[in-house]
Design a protein around this motif. Structure first.
Motif, PDB file in Angstrom:
ATOM      1  N   GLY A   1      -9.531   7.078   4.473  1.00  0.00           N
ATOM      2  CA  GLY A   1     -10.310   6.271   3.547  1.00  0.00           C
ATOM      3  C   GLY A   1     -10.666   4.950   4.173  1.00  0.00           C
ATOM      4  N   SER A   2     -10.359   3.851   3.490  1.00  0.00           N
ATOM      5  CA  SER A   2     -10.683   2.520   3.984  1.00  0.00           C
ATOM      6  C   SER A   2      -9.860   2.183   5.222  1.00  0.00           C
ATOM      7  CB  SER A   2     -10.406   1.483   2.890  1.00  0.00           C
ATOM      8  OG  SER A   2     -10.355   0.177   3.430  1.00  0.00           O
ATOM      9  N   ALA A   3     -10.542   1.740   6.284  1.00  0.00           N
ATOM     10  CA  ALA A   3      -9.839   1.377   7.507  1.00  0.00           C
ATOM     11  C   ALA A   3      -8.955   0.156   7.290  1.00  0.00           C
ATOM     12  CB  ALA A   3     -10.851   1.117   8.625  1.00  0.00           C
ATOM     13  N   VAL A   4      -9.434  -0.816   6.534  1.00  0.00           N
ATOM     14  CA  VAL A   4      -8.659  -2.025   6.272  1.00  0.00           C
ATOM     15  C   VAL A   4      -7.392  -1.688   5.478  1.00  0.00           C
ATOM     16  CG1 VAL A   4      -8.649  -4.250   5.080  1.00  0.00           C
ATOM     17  CG2 VAL A   4     -10.670  -3.523   6.357  1.00  0.00           C
ATOM     18  N   ALA A   5      -7.547  -0.895   4.427  1.00  0.00           N
ATOM     19  CA  ALA A   5      -6.390  -0.522   3.605  1.00  0.00           C
ATOM     20  C   ALA A   5      -5.389   0.289   4.413  1.00  0.00           C
ATOM     21  CB  ALA A   5      -6.856   0.267   2.388  1.00  0.00           C
ATOM     22  N   SER A   6      -5.866   1.154   5.286  1.00  0.00           N
ATOM     23  CA  SER A   6      -4.970   1.967   6.120  1.00  0.00           C
ATOM     24  C   SER A   6      -4.153   1.088   7.058  1.00  0.00           C
ATOM     25  CB  SER A   6      -5.787   2.972   6.935  1.00  0.00           C
ATOM     26  OG  SER A   6      -6.525   3.837   6.091  1.00  0.00           O
ATOM     27  N   GLU A   7      -4.786   0.057   7.608  1.00  0.00           N
ATOM     28  CA  GLU A   7      -4.072  -0.825   8.528  1.00  0.00           C
ATOM     29  C   GLU A   7      -3.050  -1.674   7.778  1.00  0.00           C
ATOM     30  OE1 GLU A   7      -5.038  -3.539  12.450  1.00  0.00           O
ATOM     31  OE2 GLU A   7      -6.649  -2.524  11.358  1.00  0.00           O
ATOM     32  N   LEU A   8      -3.352  -2.052   6.544  1.00  0.00           N
ATOM     33  CA  LEU A   8      -2.375  -2.784   5.739  1.00  0.00           C
ATOM     34  C   LEU A   8      -1.136  -1.921   5.488  1.00  0.00           C
ATOM     35  CD1 LEU A   8      -4.685  -4.505   3.086  1.00  0.00           C
ATOM     36  CD2 LEU A   8      -3.476  -5.603   4.978  1.00  0.00           C
ATOM     37  N   MET A   9      -1.353  -0.631   5.228  1.00  0.00           N
ATOM     38  CA  MET A   9      -0.224   0.275   5.036  1.00  0.00           C
ATOM     39  C   MET A   9       0.582   0.412   6.318  1.00  0.00           C
ATOM     40  SD  MET A   9      -1.821   3.346   2.740  1.00  0.00           S
ATOM     41  CE  MET A   9      -2.603   3.053   1.142  1.00  0.00           C
ATOM     42  N   LEU A  10      -0.108   0.522   7.438  1.00  0.00           N
ATOM     43  CA  LEU A  10       0.577   0.643   8.728  1.00  0.00           C
ATOM     44  C   LEU A  10       1.487  -0.554   8.965  1.00  0.00           C
ATOM     45  CD1 LEU A  10       1.098   1.656  11.612  1.00  0.00           C
ATOM     46  CD2 LEU A  10      -1.089   0.635  12.279  1.00  0.00           C
ATOM     47  N   GLU A  11       0.978  -1.746   8.727  1.00  0.00           N
ATOM     48  CA  GLU A  11       1.786  -2.951   8.927  1.00  0.00           C
ATOM     49  C   GLU A  11       3.007  -2.961   8.015  1.00  0.00           C
ATOM     50  OE1 GLU A  11      -0.997  -6.052   8.230  1.00  0.00           O
ATOM     51  OE2 GLU A  11      -2.053  -5.792  10.144  1.00  0.00           O
ATOM     52  N   ALA A  12       2.834  -2.513   6.769  1.00  0.00           N
ATOM     53  CA  ALA A  12       3.958  -2.475   5.830  1.00  0.00           C
ATOM     54  C   ALA A  12       5.014  -1.470   6.277  1.00  0.00           C
ATOM     55  CB  ALA A  12       3.461  -2.135   4.433  1.00  0.00           C
ATOM     56  N   VAL A  13       4.588  -0.320   6.765  1.00  0.00           N
ATOM     57  CA  VAL A  13       5.530   0.690   7.263  1.00  0.00           C
ATOM     58  C   VAL A  13       6.297   0.137   8.463  1.00  0.00           C
ATOM     59  CG1 VAL A  13       5.759   2.989   8.282  1.00  0.00           C
ATOM     60  CG2 VAL A  13       4.136   2.615   6.430  1.00  0.00           C
ATOM     61  N   GLN A  14       5.602  -0.549   9.344  1.00  0.00           N
ATOM     62  CA  GLN A  14       6.254  -1.121  10.524  1.00  0.00           C
ATOM     63  C   GLN A  14       7.323  -2.144  10.125  1.00  0.00           C
ATOM     64  OE1 GLN A  14       2.693  -2.533  12.467  1.00  0.00           O
ATOM     65  NE2 GLN A  14       2.636  -0.797  13.887  1.00  0.00           N
ATOM     66  N   ARG A  15       7.047  -2.938   9.084  1.00  0.00           N
ATOM     67  CA  ARG A  15       8.026  -3.931   8.640  1.00  0.00           C
ATOM     68  C   ARG A  15       9.285  -3.258   8.092  1.00  0.00           C
ATOM     69  NH1 ARG A  15       3.329  -6.651   6.717  1.00  0.00           N
ATOM     70  NH2 ARG A  15       3.661  -5.825   4.617  1.00  0.00           N
ATOM     71  N   VAL A  16       9.100  -2.182   7.329  1.00  0.00           N
ATOM     72  CA  VAL A  16      10.260  -1.459   6.792  1.00  0.00           C
ATOM     73  C   VAL A  16      11.051  -0.813   7.923  1.00  0.00           C
ATOM     74  CG1 VAL A  16      11.027   0.385   5.259  1.00  0.00           C
ATOM     75  CG2 VAL A  16       9.089  -1.031   4.604  1.00  0.00           C
ATOM     76  N   ALA A  17      10.334  -0.265   8.907  1.00  0.00           N
ATOM     77  CA  ALA A  17      10.987   0.432  10.015  1.00  0.00           C
ATOM     78  C   ALA A  17      11.861  -0.484  10.846  1.00  0.00           C
ATOM     79  CB  ALA A  17       9.937   1.102  10.898  1.00  0.00           C
ATOM     80  N   LYS A  18      11.657  -1.813  10.751  1.00  0.00           N
ATOM     81  CA  LYS A  18      12.515  -2.754  11.461  1.00  0.00           C
ATOM     82  C   LYS A  18      13.861  -2.912  10.769  1.00  0.00           C
ATOM     83  CE  LYS A  18       8.701  -5.483  13.400  1.00  0.00           C
ATOM     84  NZ  LYS A  18       8.040  -6.827  13.413  1.00  0.00           N
ATOM     85  N   LYS A  19      13.920  -2.531   9.477  1.00  0.00           N
ATOM     86  CA  LYS A  19      15.136  -2.708   8.693  1.00  0.00           C
ATOM     87  C   LYS A  19      15.932  -1.415   8.530  1.00  0.00           C
ATOM     88  CE  LYS A  19      13.167  -6.467   5.920  1.00  0.00           C
ATOM     89  NZ  LYS A  19      12.874  -6.938   4.538  1.00  0.00           N
TER      90      LYS A  19
END
Length: 564
Positions: free
Chosen positions: A347-365
């Motif tokens: 879908g939206s490229a911007v929204a997809s990248e926001l999700m990616l960043e959020a997943v990366q933040r969780v994966a650090k914890k």
């Protein structure tokens, strides 16, 4: 407080079991030799948690009839109980409009094969069944159809659509740009005919699923692949023709099933569902409350088309909703790991990248595993990149690394309708988003540059996550789409496996012992419906998108966007 309350609850459970013991002992001798199960729709992997309103893979909200399989995990546990009972000869599996994806079909087949390996018998019956249902039925000892029934064994078909000529007749022009020859999404609006690349992509998936159909039927019915292919080419079948050709073992009305399989004559309708069987079991399985709370696995679905915001009306994964769900899972200390369940064509490229960043933040914890049993394509695949590992099932749709963008021009349509609009601007590119005209040369150059920048960013995200160079990912990208099996071969996913395996692996990464039970906790969830045209026409008309129409056409998205 828990140490005081939980023993009390378990004591009440024990009292309830003891009080019911005399009644169960009275009925123990007459418990059924065969237990009836109804397999319909798309049962979830696990039962919906009581505390959540969200479907955990999910069935409907109404209470099902007692024989209905309400989750694959519940079905597995029921078969384990029955397999240990010497008085139980087998089960009757009634098929009704099964709509599971290939991944769940494989789970069902394995469960039935394991039950048969324990020395039990499986009889499958249906009124009407298609390719999918027949593949499950072929895992049974005996396949039966109603005399009025049908077997729709006809192979697979997918319809690829183009709207270019039709939009042109309405006076709508589609102006789109793309990065990647295999990024065929804009062709839906720009082409008059399906391109060779789109056709070849769809055919590659149909080839895999056709081979799987032939193999599973050949194995279950003990026939050669050549015989099964001949069966498929001669379908569909009436029950009479199916029996004459050896595709089924017999015809039987539902009322005659007890006599057919040798069930007791005094049983109501001849066969009883699992709850009635348990009511006649002297010591039924009891779910004791643990003194210490079980560790939890957070499940965050990215289901449907990816859009900015909350998703609103539509089967859309809103970036705001998913990001908040990921944050909640990260904050909860009882959640030891997270599974990102991706069922999205992008879908939206911007929204997809926001999700990616959020997943990366969780994966650090804490450990995060992305799981795909249907589709993680384009923006959906981008969101999965933040996980420690990406798991997929063999027939999942994965990849489509590429972007496109553009807008619709409706000037001719407005003229036909007698609507006259005058675009007045200040600034050379102020009218770039206007639907009153196409792009100027300057605007086209700007859009082309944005597509290239977004595509290069996509390549960098994938290269970093997969430990490859952008050149290597580009060779796999340009919109190319892979099955889960092929994606594993080229390194776009880490492992092939089922939902339960992925969950257990995630908990293992969190140092939770393999033998320890854990609970699932849902965060976020899917919304109601979606429209690709609405997404592209709404908001900023000249947006940038990472969407895969091949996944859309292959799955049909009847239930594909939900966590099922």
């Amino acid at each position: 407080m828990r140490l005081l309350v939980i023993p009390l609850i378990n004591l009440l459970v024990l009292l309830r079991v003891l009080l019911g013991l005399p009644f169960r002992l009275l009925g123990a001798r007459s418990r059924p030799a065969y237990v009836r199960f109804r397999l319909a729709g798309n049962p979830p992997y696990r039962e919906r948690p009581r505390r959540s309103r969200l479907p955990l893979g999910l069935g409907g909200q109404s209470r099902p009839e007692p024989a209905t399989v309400t989750s694959l995990e519940g079905f597995r546990k029921a078969l384990e109980v029955l397999a240990k009972d010497e008085k139980v000869k087998g089960i009757l599996l009634v098929m009704e409009d099964l709509e599971v994806p290939p991944a769940k079909r494989e789970v069902l087949v394995k469960l039935l094969e394991g039950f048969r390996a324990a020395g039990k018998r499986v009889v499958a019956w249906a009124v009407s069944v298609d390719n999918l249902g027949y593949q499950v039925m072929c895992a049974a000892d005996e396949v039966l159809l109603s005399p009025a029934g049908r077997l729709e064994l006809v192979g697979f078909a997918a319809e690829a659509t183009t709207l270019g000529e039709g939009l042109g007749r309405l006076g709508i022009k589609a102006h789109f740009f793309r990065r990647g020859a295999y990024k065929t999404a804009p062709e839906l609006f720009t082409h008059a005919r399906v391109s060779d690349i789109e056709r070849q992509t769809v055919e590659s998936f149909l080839d895999e699923r056709y081979v799987d159909l032939v193999d599973s039927v050949a194995r279950g019915r003990r026939r050669t692949p050549e015989e099964v292919r001949a069966w498929i080419d001669s379908g569909p079948y009436s029950a009479k023709r199916a029996m004459a050709g050896g595709l089924i073992d017999g015809m039987c009305d539902e009322a005659d099933l007890p006599a057919r399989i040798g069930a007791k004559e005094d049983e109501e309708e001849g066969l009883e569902p699992m709850p009635m069987y348990l009511a006649r079991l002297p010591w039924p399985p009891v779910r004791w409350r643990p003194l210490r709370p079980r560790p939890r696995l957070g499940v965050v679905p990215v289901s449907g088309m990816i859009v900015p915001g909350k998703g609103a009306a539509g089967r859309m994964a809103g970036s705001e909703t998913v990001v908040k769900a990921l944050r909640s899972a990260a904050r909860n200390r009882s959640v030891k790991a997270v599974v990102l369940y991706v069922a999205s064509p992008g879908g939206s490229a911007v929204a997809s990248e926001l999700m990616l960043e959020a997943v990366q933040r969780v994966a650090k914890k804490k450990p995060v595993i992305a799981f795909v049993d249907q589709v993680a394509a384009s923006g959906g695949y981008m969101a999965a990149l933040g996980a420690k590992e990406i798991w997929a099932t063999p027939h999942a749709v994965v990849g489509s690394i590429g972007v496109f963008g553009g807008k619709f021009e409706t000037s001719e349509l407005m003229e036909k309708l007698g609507v006259h609009r005058t675009l007045i601007t200040r600034g050379e590119v102020a009218g770039i988003y206007s639907s009153s005209r196409g792009f100027t040369e300057r605007e086209r150059a700007l859009m082309e540059a944005e597509m290239e920048e977004t595509y290069q960013a996509f390549l960098e995200h994938v290269a970093k996550a997969r430990g490859r160079t952008t050149e290597e990912i580009h060779a796999l990208g340009e919109g190319r789409v892979y099955s889960g099996t092929r994606a594993l071969g080229v390194g776009l996913v880490d492992k092939l496996g089922g939902f339960e395996e992925a969950c257990r692996h995630a908990m293992g990464l969190a140092k939770v012992p393999a033998e320890q039970r854990f609970d699932l906790q849902m965060y976020g969830g899917p919304d109601r419906g979606f429209s690709l045209l609405k997404l592209l026409l709404g908001g900023a008309s000249a947006g940038t998108y990472a969407f895969c129409p091949t996944a859309w056409s292959l799955l049909g998205f009847k239930a594909g966007e939900r966590f099922e």
